[in-house]
Design a protein around this motif. Sequence first.
Motif, PDB file in Angstrom:
ATOM      1  N   GLY A 118      32.645  22.312  32.950  1.00 38.72           N
ATOM      2  CA  GLY A 118      31.188  22.217  33.006  1.00 38.72           C
ATOM      3  C   GLY A 118      30.482  23.511  33.345  1.00 38.72           C
ATOM      4  O   GLY A 118      29.406  23.492  33.940  1.00 38.72           O
ATOM      5  N   GLY A 119      31.079  24.640  32.977  1.00 36.42           N
ATOM      6  CA  GLY A 119      30.445  25.922  33.231  1.00 36.42           C
ATOM      7  C   GLY A 119      30.779  26.543  34.576  1.00 36.42           C
ATOM      8  O   GLY A 119      30.252  27.611  34.910  1.00 36.42           O
ATOM      9  N   VAL A 120      31.641  25.890  35.341  1.00 39.24           N
ATOM     10  CA  VAL A 120      32.044  26.396  36.659  1.00 39.24           C
ATOM     11  C   VAL A 120      33.563  26.460  36.738  1.00 39.24           C
ATOM     12  O   VAL A 120      34.265  25.542  36.290  1.00 39.24           O
ATOM     13  N   LEU A 121      34.064  27.552  37.303  1.00 40.65           N
ATOM     14  CA  LEU A 121      35.499  27.715  37.539  1.00 40.65           C
ATOM     15  C   LEU A 121      35.782  27.380  38.999  1.00 40.65           C
ATOM     16  O   LEU A 121      35.350  28.092  39.905  1.00 40.65           O
ATOM     17  N   SER A 122      36.485  26.274  39.227  1.00 37.22           N
ATOM     18  CA  SER A 122      36.811  25.852  40.589  1.00 37.22           C
ATOM     19  C   SER A 122      38.142  26.459  41.005  1.00 37.22           C
ATOM     20  O   SER A 122      39.137  26.360  40.271  1.00 37.22           O
ATOM     21  N   VAL A 123      38.148  27.096  42.169  1.00 35.23           N
ATOM     22  CA  VAL A 123      39.328  27.813  42.661  1.00 35.23           C
ATOM     23  C   VAL A 123      39.855  27.105  43.906  1.00 35.23           C
ATOM     24  O   VAL A 123      39.092  26.842  44.844  1.00 35.23           O
ATOM     25  N   LEU A 124      41.145  26.833  43.919  1.00 37.40           N
ATOM     26  CA  LEU A 124      41.737  26.108  45.041  1.00 37.40           C
ATOM     27  C   LEU A 124      43.024  26.789  45.484  1.00 37.40           C
ATOM     28  O   LEU A 124      43.886  27.127  44.668  1.00 37.40           O
ATOM     29  N   ASP A 125      43.150  26.999  46.774  1.00 35.57           N
ATOM     30  CA  ASP A 125      44.362  27.566  47.352  1.00 35.57           C
ATOM     31  C   ASP A 125      45.489  26.528  47.334  1.00 35.57           C
ATOM     32  O   ASP A 125      45.259  25.345  47.601  1.00 35.57           O
ATOM     33  N   LEU A 126      46.684  26.980  47.001  1.00 35.70           N
ATOM     34  CA  LEU A 126      47.868  26.122  47.065  1.00 35.70           C
ATOM     35  C   LEU A 126      48.730  26.621  48.219  1.00 35.70           C
ATOM     36  O   LEU A 126      49.417  27.634  48.101  1.00 35.70           O
ATOM     37  N   PRO A 127      48.693  25.946  49.374  1.00 39.09           N
ATOM     38  CA  PRO A 127      49.346  26.451  50.596  1.00 39.09           C
ATOM     39  C   PRO A 127      50.822  26.785  50.411  1.00 39.09           C
ATOM     40  O   PRO A 127      51.326  27.731  51.027  1.00 39.09           O
ATOM     41  N   GLU A 128      51.519  26.056  49.531  1.00 43.33           N
ATOM     42  CA  GLU A 128      52.950  26.302  49.360  1.00 43.33           C
ATOM     43  C   GLU A 128      53.228  27.675  48.735  1.00 43.33           C
ATOM     44  O   GLU A 128      54.332  28.207  48.862  1.00 43.33           O
ATOM     45  N   GLN A 129      52.228  28.269  48.092  1.00 45.34           N
ATOM     46  CA  GLN A 129      52.418  29.596  47.496  1.00 45.34           C
ATOM     47  C   GLN A 129      52.292  30.723  48.530  1.00 45.34           C
ATOM     48  O   GLN A 129      52.699  31.851  48.260  1.00 45.34           O
ATOM     49  N   LYS A 130      51.695  30.421  49.658  1.00 48.13           N
ATOM     50  CA  LYS A 130      51.542  31.387  50.750  1.00 48.13           C
ATOM     51  C   LYS A 130      50.871  32.682  50.283  1.00 48.13           C
ATOM     52  O   LYS A 130      51.262  33.784  50.656  1.00 48.13           O
ATOM     53  N   HIS A 131      49.844  32.521  49.440  1.00 49.12           N
ATOM     54  CA  HIS A 131      49.089  33.664  48.914  1.00 49.12           C
ATOM     55  C   HIS A 131      47.746  33.138  48.419  1.00 49.12           C
ATOM     56  O   HIS A 131      47.677  32.057  47.834  1.00 49.12           O
ATOM     57  N   ILE A 132      46.692  33.908  48.642  1.00 54.19           N
ATOM     58  CA  ILE A 132      45.394  33.450  48.178  1.00 54.19           C
ATOM     59  C   ILE A 132      45.375  33.368  46.646  1.00 54.19           C
ATOM     60  O   ILE A 132      46.123  34.060  45.958  1.00 54.19           O
ATOM     61  N   PRO A 133      44.506  32.531  46.069  1.00 54.21           N
ATOM     62  CA  PRO A 133      44.415  32.414  44.611  1.00 54.21           C
ATOM     63  C   PRO A 133      44.022  33.746  43.955  1.00 54.21           C
ATOM     64  O   PRO A 133      43.143  34.453  44.445  1.00 54.21           O
ATOM     65  N   VAL A 134      44.683  34.073  42.839  1.00 53.61           N
ATOM     66  CA  VAL A 134      44.421  35.316  42.111  1.00 53.61           C
ATOM     67  C   VAL A 134      44.390  35.021  40.613  1.00 53.61           C
ATOM     68  O   VAL A 134      45.274  34.350  40.081  1.00 53.61           O
ATOM     69  N   LEU A 135      43.376  35.558  39.941  1.00 55.45           N
ATOM     70  CA  LEU A 135      43.244  35.449  38.491  1.00 55.45           C
ATOM     71  C   LEU A 135      43.187  36.851  37.901  1.00 55.45           C
ATOM     72  O   LEU A 135      42.321  37.653  38.252  1.00 55.45           O
ATOM     73  N   HIS A 136      44.108  37.179  36.998  1.00 59.56           N
ATOM     74  CA  HIS A 136      44.153  38.493  36.372  1.00 59.56           C
ATOM     75  C   HIS A 136      43.399  38.492  35.042  1.00 59.56           C
ATOM     76  O   HIS A 136      43.471  37.511  34.286  1.00 59.56           O
ATOM     77  N   HIS A 137      42.710  39.597  34.758  1.00 59.05           N
ATOM     78  CA  HIS A 137      42.219  39.856  33.406  1.00 59.05           C
ATOM     79  C   HIS A 137      43.015  41.040  32.878  1.00 59.05           C
ATOM     80  O   HIS A 137      42.959  42.133  33.447  1.00 59.05           O
ATOM     81  N   LYS A 138      43.746  40.810  31.795  1.00 63.37           N
ATOM     82  CA  LYS A 138      44.777  41.760  31.363  1.00 63.37           C
ATOM     83  C   LYS A 138      44.215  42.862  30.464  1.00 63.37           C
ATOM     84  O   LYS A 138      44.579  43.000  29.301  1.00 63.37           O
ATOM     85  N   ALA A 139      43.296  43.666  31.021  1.00 65.98           N
ATOM     86  CA  ALA A 139      42.759  44.825  30.304  1.00 65.98           C
ATOM     87  C   ALA A 139      42.671  45.988  31.285  1.00 65.98           C
ATOM     88  O   ALA A 139      42.062  45.858  32.349  1.00 65.98           O
ATOM     89  N   GLY A 140      43.291  47.105  30.933  1.00 66.14           N
ATOM     90  CA  GLY A 140      43.240  48.274  31.797  1.00 66.14           C
ATOM     91  C   GLY A 140      41.992  49.087  31.522  1.00 66.14           C
ATOM     92  O   GLY A 140      41.838  49.646  30.432  1.00 66.14           O
ATOM     93  N   LEU A 141      41.097  49.153  32.473  1.00 61.02           N
ATOM     94  CA  LEU A 141      39.782  49.761  32.262  1.00 61.02           C
ATOM     95  C   LEU A 141      39.584  50.969  33.171  1.00 61.02           C
ATOM     96  O   LEU A 141      39.635  50.847  34.397  1.00 61.02           O
ATOM     97  N   ALA A 142      39.337  52.124  32.571  1.00 65.00           N
ATOM     98  CA  ALA A 142      39.030  53.316  33.359  1.00 65.00           C
ATOM     99  C   ALA A 142      37.643  53.212  33.974  1.00 65.00           C
ATOM    100  O   ALA A 142      37.405  53.669  35.091  1.00 65.00           O
ATOM    101  N   SER A 143      36.728  52.582  33.223  1.00 68.62           N
ATOM    102  CA  SER A 143      35.373  52.314  33.715  1.00 68.62           C
ATOM    103  C   SER A 143      35.092  50.840  33.511  1.00 68.62           C
ATOM    104  O   SER A 143      35.384  50.296  32.438  1.00 68.62           O
ATOM    105  N   ALA A 144      34.554  50.196  34.509  1.00 72.99           N
ATOM    106  CA  ALA A 144      34.351  48.754  34.406  1.00 72.99           C
ATOM    107  C   ALA A 144      33.103  48.305  35.144  1.00 72.99           C
ATOM    108  O   ALA A 144      32.674  48.933  36.122  1.00 72.99           O
ATOM    109  N   THR A 145      32.532  47.223  34.653  1.00 71.50           N
ATOM    110  CA  THR A 145      31.477  46.487  35.347  1.00 71.50           C
ATOM    111  C   THR A 145      31.862  45.017  35.317  1.00 71.50           C
ATOM    112  O   THR A 145      32.090  44.466  34.234  1.00 71.50           O
ATOM    113  N   ILE A 146      31.958  44.411  36.472  1.00 68.67           N
ATOM    114  CA  ILE A 146      32.270  42.982  36.574  1.00 68.67           C
ATOM    115  C   ILE A 146      31.119  42.303  37.292  1.00 68.67           C
ATOM    116  O   ILE A 146      30.808  42.631  38.438  1.00 68.67           O
ATOM    117  N   GLU A 147      30.479  41.372  36.594  1.00 70.16           N
ATOM    118  CA  GLU A 147      29.361  40.616  37.164  1.00 70.16           C
ATOM    119  C   GLU A 147      29.782  39.161  37.291  1.00 70.16           C
ATOM    120  O   GLU A 147      30.368  38.593  36.364  1.00 70.16           O
TER     121      GLU A 147
END
Length: 201
Positions: free
Chosen positions: A60-89
């Motif tokens: 519905g236009g929203v990305l819901s992020v949830l921690d999974l305690p068994e992973q013992k690491h905060i949630p991470v989402l990668h965007h697979k593009a190597g950018l020398a200059s970037a703007t993320i909004e």
Amino acid sequence: MNLRSFFVASLALTIASAALAQDTKPLLHDHVLPVLATPDFKAPLDSSFSIAKGKWTPEGGVLSVLDLPEQKHIPVLHHKAGLASATIEVEFLIEGPGSFLVGCDSSKHVGRVVVAAGGLSIAEDSVAPSHTIAKLPMTVKAGEWHKLRVEWHGDQMAANLDGQELKAQHPYLATPKARSWLAAGKSVKVRNLKISGEAKP
């Protein structure tokens, strides 16, 4: 429309245009970068994204992020593009205690912008734990939407959170980038993500 109404409408349009221009003002770049990704979060993420940790559910236009305690690491989402200059909004809402981060990697972490309840910070990752190189104390309320703009270019990184700006410079930030990422605390919602950038300076 009489002359007074026309003047009022024209003034309102001018003010709105000025506010929009100010809102999108580059922090580090002298030109607008090409847009690479604008997921609508109504369908599964495309192949340029990969979930590293946690649960990231678009609906519905929203990305819901949830921690999974068994992973013992905060949630991470990668965007697979190597950018020398970037703007993320992006807009985010933190549900309860937690944080929201935007960063970039080479083969290891390079730099990050961290948003927590007490404010905004920028860190470089040549050492562990991350070395904070700039801080901006401010109140970031849980349960409310916040607007974040992150940029990097050369050895600089900058952020604008709800109109408040922070910039930092460090030699390690010039490390060539292999990807960017979003990370979050326990439970966060994300919307209106736009990733723009160039592979070469």
